[in-house]
Design a protein around this motif. Structure first.
Motif, PDB file in Angstrom:
ATOM      1  N   THR A   3      -8.981 -34.281 -41.509  1.00  0.00           N
ATOM      2  CA  THR A   3      -9.580 -35.487 -42.062  1.00  0.00           C
ATOM      3  C   THR A   3      -9.014 -36.728 -41.389  1.00  0.00           C
ATOM      4  O   THR A   3      -9.730 -37.711 -41.194  1.00  0.00           O
ATOM      5  N   GLU A  80     -17.648 -33.208 -35.559  1.00  0.00           N
ATOM      6  CA  GLU A  80     -17.886 -33.180 -37.006  1.00  0.00           C
ATOM      7  C   GLU A  80     -18.595 -31.887 -37.426  1.00  0.00           C
ATOM      8  O   GLU A  80     -18.307 -31.337 -38.487  1.00  0.00           O
ATOM      9  N   THR A  83     -16.066 -28.847 -37.296  1.00  0.00           N
ATOM     10  CA  THR A  83     -14.995 -28.886 -38.307  1.00  0.00           C
ATOM     11  C   THR A  83     -15.534 -28.989 -39.727  1.00  0.00           C
ATOM     12  O   THR A  83     -14.751 -29.015 -40.673  1.00  0.00           O
ATOM     13  N   GLY A  84     -16.847 -29.046 -39.872  1.00  0.00           N
ATOM     14  CA  GLY A  84     -17.416 -29.251 -41.206  1.00  0.00           C
ATOM     15  C   GLY A  84     -17.624 -27.999 -42.021  1.00  0.00           C
ATOM     16  O   GLY A  84     -17.821 -28.070 -43.242  1.00  0.00           O
ATOM     17  N   THR A  86     -16.727 -24.527 -43.965  1.00  0.00           N
ATOM     18  CA  THR A  86     -15.646 -23.823 -44.676  1.00  0.00           C
ATOM     19  C   THR A  86     -16.201 -22.521 -45.252  1.00  0.00           C
ATOM     20  O   THR A  86     -17.368 -22.456 -45.651  1.00  0.00           O
ATOM     21  N   PHE A 100     -20.887 -26.627 -45.909  1.00  0.00           N
ATOM     22  CA  PHE A 100     -20.720 -27.697 -44.919  1.00  0.00           C
ATOM     23  C   PHE A 100     -20.327 -28.978 -45.654  1.00  0.00           C
ATOM     24  O   PHE A 100     -20.977 -29.366 -46.623  1.00  0.00           O
ATOM     25  N   SER A 101     -19.246 -29.589 -45.179  1.00  0.00           N
ATOM     26  CA  SER A 101     -18.685 -30.769 -45.852  1.00  0.00           C
ATOM     27  C   SER A 101     -19.663 -31.944 -45.847  1.00  0.00           C
ATOM     28  O   SER A 101     -20.264 -32.272 -44.817  1.00  0.00           O
ATOM     29  N   GLU A 102     -19.776 -32.565 -47.014  1.00  0.00           N
ATOM     30  CA  GLU A 102     -20.643 -33.749 -47.113  1.00  0.00           C
ATOM     31  C   GLU A 102     -20.100 -34.905 -46.281  1.00  0.00           C
ATOM     32  O   GLU A 102     -20.872 -35.698 -45.737  1.00  0.00           O
ATOM     33  N   ASN A 103     -18.770 -35.009 -46.184  1.00  0.00           N
ATOM     34  CA  ASN A 103     -18.181 -36.086 -45.378  1.00  0.00           C
ATOM     35  C   ASN A 103     -18.558 -35.943 -43.908  1.00  0.00           C
ATOM     36  O   ASN A 103     -18.873 -36.928 -43.229  1.00  0.00           O
ATOM     37  N   ASN A 104     -18.507 -34.716 -43.402  1.00  0.00           N
ATOM     38  CA  ASN A 104     -18.889 -34.482 -42.015  1.00  0.00           C
ATOM     39  C   ASN A 104     -20.366 -34.788 -41.793  1.00  0.00           C
ATOM     40  O   ASN A 104     -20.752 -35.344 -40.758  1.00  0.00           O
ATOM     41  N   HIS A 153     -20.226 -43.526 -50.375  1.00  0.00           N
ATOM     42  CA  HIS A 153     -19.056 -42.712 -50.070  1.00  0.00           C
ATOM     43  C   HIS A 153     -17.965 -42.897 -51.122  1.00  0.00           C
ATOM     44  O   HIS A 153     -17.022 -42.113 -51.191  1.00  0.00           O
TER      45      HIS A 153
END
Length: 308
Positions: A3, A80, A83-84, A86, A100-104, A153
């Motif tokens: 992060t 992104e 690494t997104g 998991t 998949f990460s929402e931040n990515n 965000h």
């Protein structure tokens, strides 16, 4: 650490390009000043969203900066994306699932928004029939997309996280206002410098956010608490970074001015700076009120002189 890297990468992109723009605009302004003093001609400054790369002499007539920005966007989006993902155990499904990460996803969208302006710059270079000033509008749209994403965000985050991203949102709003000002008044150098300063502030603050929220140490000393004192301290840090941004751009312009004055003061004014970095007008009747009317002639003249 992943992060932290997610904040360092966009921060690096914003910082590098803002410094490059500051370097290029300082050269342009120095030439305008020098030409005025030596020829007594009326010189009108016009802003651009991209600058030729003087260091690449063989490619000055190509939109190298636009290509580099697209490459940086691809690198950022790829990082992104990789690494997104998991692979975690889902209690409801009683098995591991890929998520998949929402931040990515948000960062990928932000990167893509900034690629639009570069795409339009390249299309304009190759003489596609596009509306005048569309590259400026794409630049405004990119900042608006970024601000819209970071506004949402903040949902359900801790107070420190919300505060640092709220300060980032202020910097983005400043960039939006500066970009709109630059679009409506393309002959005011302060409008361009305001956009550059806002972009550089974003770059520096992305670094600060990464180290505030995800400092690579487990030492409790580096953990920021949602207290009044820490909130005030973070705000002060943001203000000092904003002031440092202005100081950096000022010192950069002074350095460019000093180097060019020493190196080219004995040259003829027309030979001092390569034409690829210059875009001026000798129209003494130009003013802010007809800036938009001049977009068509300005764009055609600029790309003919720079890339023809």
């Amino acid at each position: 650490m992943g992060t932290l890297l997610g904040h360092i990468v966009p921060g690096t992109f914003f910082t590098i390009f803002a410094i490059w723009w500051g370097f290029s605009i300082a050269i342009k302004y120095y030439y305008l000043y020098y030409r005025k003093n030596n020829t007594q001609k009326s010189n009108i400054y016009y802003s651009t969203t991209t600058f030729p790369c003087l260091c690449l002499f063989s490619f000055q007539k190509n939109p190298i900066e636009s290509y580099i920005k697209i490459c940086c966007v691809i690198i950022g989006m790829t990082g992104e994306f990789l690494t997104g993902f998991t692979h975690l155990y889902n209690e409801k499904l009683q098995r591991k699932t890929w998520l998949f990460s929402e931040n990515n996803m948000q960062h990928i969208t932000m990167f893509f928004g900034f690629s639009l302006g570069s795409i339009f710059e390249i299309l304009i270079h190759y003489k596609y029939a596009l509306p005048d000033g569309i590259e400026f509008l794409a630049n405004i749209l990119a900042f608006c997309i970024e601000g819209f994403l970071f506004h949402f965000h903040l949902h359900e985050r801790n107070e420190i996280d919300i505060h640092v991203h709220l300060l980032l949102l202020y910097a983005i709003i400043f960039c939006i206002i500066a970009a709109i000002w630059e679009y409506n008044r393309p002959n005011q150098i302060l409008a361009t410098y305001a956009r550059i300063a806002g972009t550089l502030l974003q770059g520096f603050w992305f670094y600060a956010i990464g180290f505030i929220l995800y400092f690579p140490s487990n030492d409790p000393y580096w953990i920021w608490l949602p207290s009044h004192e820490h909130i005030l301290l973070i705000t002060v840090i943001f203000v000092w970074i904003a002031l440092m941004t202005c100081i950096v751009l000022f010192l950069q312009s002074i350095l460019v001015w000093y180097i060019l004055k020493r190196r080219y003061s004995h040259y003829d004014n027309e030979e001092m700076i390569p034409n690829s970095i210059i875009h001026i007008s000798d129209n003494e009747d130009s003013d802010d009120n007809n800036s938009q009317i001049q977009f068509s002639q300005r764009n055609e003249q600029y790309y003919n002189e720079t890339y023809a």
